[in-house]
Write a protein that holds these residues in place. Structure first.
Motif, mmCIF file in Angstrom:
data_model
loop_
_atom_site.group_PDB
_atom_site.id
_atom_site.type_symbol
_atom_site.label_atom_id
_atom_site.label_comp_id
_atom_site.label_asym_id
_atom_site.label_seq_id
_atom_site.Cartn_x
_atom_site.Cartn_y
_atom_site.Cartn_z
ATOM 1 N N LYS A 38 0.839 -1.205 0.000
ATOM 2 C CA LYS A 38 0.000 0.000 0.000
ATOM 3 C C LYS A 38 0.875 1.256 0.000
ATOM 4 C CE LYS A 38 -3.872 -2.261 2.321
ATOM 5 N NZ LYS A 38 -4.806 -2.262 3.469
ATOM 6 N N ALA A 39 1.856 1.226 -0.882
ATOM 7 C CA ALA A 39 2.820 2.319 -0.950
ATOM 8 C C ALA A 39 2.167 3.597 -1.464
ATOM 9 C CB ALA A 39 3.982 1.929 -1.864
ATOM 10 N N ASP A 40 2.626 4.716 -0.956
ATOM 11 C CA ASP A 40 2.174 6.033 -1.396
ATOM 12 C C ASP A 40 3.034 6.453 -2.587
ATOM 13 O OD1 ASP A 40 1.402 8.627 -1.782
ATOM 14 O OD2 ASP A 40 1.848 9.317 0.250
ATOM 15 N N LEU A 41 2.442 6.517 -3.758
ATOM 16 C CA LEU A 41 3.205 6.823 -4.964
ATOM 17 C C LEU A 41 3.701 8.256 -5.013
ATOM 18 C CD1 LEU A 41 1.233 4.892 -7.734
ATOM 19 C CD2 LEU A 41 3.155 4.145 -6.342
ATOM 20 N N ASP A 42 3.278 9.087 -4.068
ATOM 21 C CA ASP A 42 3.797 10.445 -4.002
ATOM 22 C C ASP A 42 5.119 10.520 -3.246
ATOM 23 O OD1 ASP A 42 1.754 11.636 -5.448
ATOM 24 O OD2 ASP A 42 0.464 11.819 -3.677
ATOM 25 N N GLN A 43 5.511 9.419 -2.599
ATOM 26 C CA GLN A 43 6.776 9.374 -1.876
ATOM 27 C C GLN A 43 7.918 9.002 -2.827
ATOM 28 O OE1 GLN A 43 7.109 10.400 1.334
ATOM 29 N NE2 GLN A 43 4.936 10.941 1.063
ATOM 30 N N PRO A 44 9.146 9.493 -2.556
ATOM 31 C CA PRO A 44 10.249 9.327 -3.509
ATOM 32 C C PRO A 44 10.560 7.876 -3.885
ATOM 33 C CG PRO A 44 10.809 10.959 -1.841
ATOM 34 C CD PRO A 44 9.517 10.339 -1.405
ATOM 35 N N VAL A 45 10.732 6.991 -2.901
ATOM 36 C CA VAL A 45 11.131 5.616 -3.214
ATOM 37 C C VAL A 45 10.037 4.865 -3.976
ATOM 38 C CG1 VAL A 45 11.797 3.376 -2.258
ATOM 39 C CG2 VAL A 45 12.783 5.484 -1.321
ATOM 40 N N PRO A 46 8.780 4.872 -3.500
ATOM 41 C CA PRO A 46 7.729 4.213 -4.290
ATOM 42 C C PRO A 46 7.584 4.796 -5.691
ATOM 43 C CG PRO A 46 6.946 4.609 -2.071
ATOM 44 C CD PRO A 46 8.253 5.337 -2.200
ATOM 45 N N ARG A 47 7.747 6.115 -5.815
ATOM 46 C CA ARG A 47 7.639 6.735 -7.139
ATOM 47 C C ARG A 47 8.769 6.258 -8.051
ATOM 48 N NH1 ARG A 47 5.065 10.640 -9.789
ATOM 49 N NH2 ARG A 47 3.749 11.054 -7.986
ATOM 50 N N LEU A 48 9.985 6.094 -7.503
ATOM 51 C CA LEU A 48 11.103 5.590 -8.297
ATOM 52 C C LEU A 48 10.838 4.159 -8.743
ATOM 53 C CD1 LEU A 48 13.963 5.782 -9.443
ATOM 54 C CD2 LEU A 48 14.829 5.108 -7.193
#
Length: 262
Positions: A38-48
């Motif tokens: 349930k990662a937040d895609l607005d956060q740097p690592v999940p977005r990468l």
């Protein structure tokens, strides 16, 4: 960069299966982890991680080219394809917006979208990377030329359009994506699926008939993505957008077949 190789039918099938397995693994496995966590895609690592996963088709093509040490020949160029690519990519959403009388709302909506992307440069970079460059070296650079060795225009469009749609399916179940917001079992989800087929044919036209190669496919994809983002939401009129892009593909098919060598 595009592939212009002659392979046996057995070898072509093997390479396409290898590409399909690799492309699916590079994309679906990271998407699965992002969804489970349930990662937040607005956060740097999940977005990468999401960005790398979304680049699965082009990364898979790169691995295949390096793995099999294939010669890659020909970025095709002609004078007309850049204009044709932009028009064919951007026209349907814009025409649909005009037909329902929403053009007056376009400047305000487009300005807010561009501001949210960090300005014109940010919007341009995101538009090119998120989809066009991330995918087209795989779909149009690796898969399409191999299909065209053995299949006609219709079969190539059907096979590649279906593969393109299946690859997108996990996005409908990953919170934070545009597909998830639209929903899988909705008219927007159905139209998304159906639009991929005329778009596949239009890209086939600019890459092959107009000899634009992968750069032309990237430009069509970018023009489509940008225009759909900048226009106000179409709502139920999304079917009008589908009708326009389908009509465009039909007109292009008629022109292409009329201009085929005798």
């Amino acid at each position: 960069m595009t592939t212009n190789v002659v392979e046996s039918k057995t070898m072509t099938r093997r390479r396409l299966v290898e590409f399909g397995v690799l492309c699916t693994a590079l994309t679906w496995v990271p998407y699965l982890f992002l969804g489970v966590l349930k990662a937040d895609l607005d956060q740097p690592v999940p977005r990468l991680v999401f960005g790398l996963a979304a680049s699965g088709p082009s990364l898979a093509a790169l691995v295949m080219w390096l793995w099999h040490r294939e010669r890659r020949r020909g970025v095709w160029w002609s004078m007309g394809w850049p204009i044709a690519a932009v028009v064919l990519g951007a026209a349907a959403p814009l025409v649909a917006t005009a037909l329902i009388g929403n053009l007056s709302e376009l400047p305000g909506h487009a300005s807010s979208v561009i501001a949210g992307a960090g300005g014109m440069l940010g919007a341009a970079v995101y538009t090119l990377l998120a989809g066009p460059i991330a995918e087209e070296f795989g779909w149009r650079g690796y898969v399409q030329p191999r299909l065209r060795q053995y299949y006609g225009l219709g079969a190539t469009t059907a096979i590649l359009g279906t593969a393109w749609w299946l690859w997108h399916v996990p996005l409908f179940f990953l919170p934070g994506t545009g597909q998830h917001e639209d929903g899988f079992f909705t008219q927007q989800g159905l139209v998304f699926f159906l639009e991929l087929f005329p778009l596949t044919f239009l890209m086939l036209f600019v890459t092959e008939r107009l000899r634009g190669g992968v750069p032309a496919a990237i430009l069509v994809h970018a023009a489509w993505n940008l225009s759909t983002e900048l226009i106000p939401p179409l709502g139920n009129a999304v079917w009008l957008e589908l009708a326009v892009v389908t009509a465009m593909a039909g007109a292009v098919s008629w022109y292409w077949r009329r201009t085929l060598p005798a």
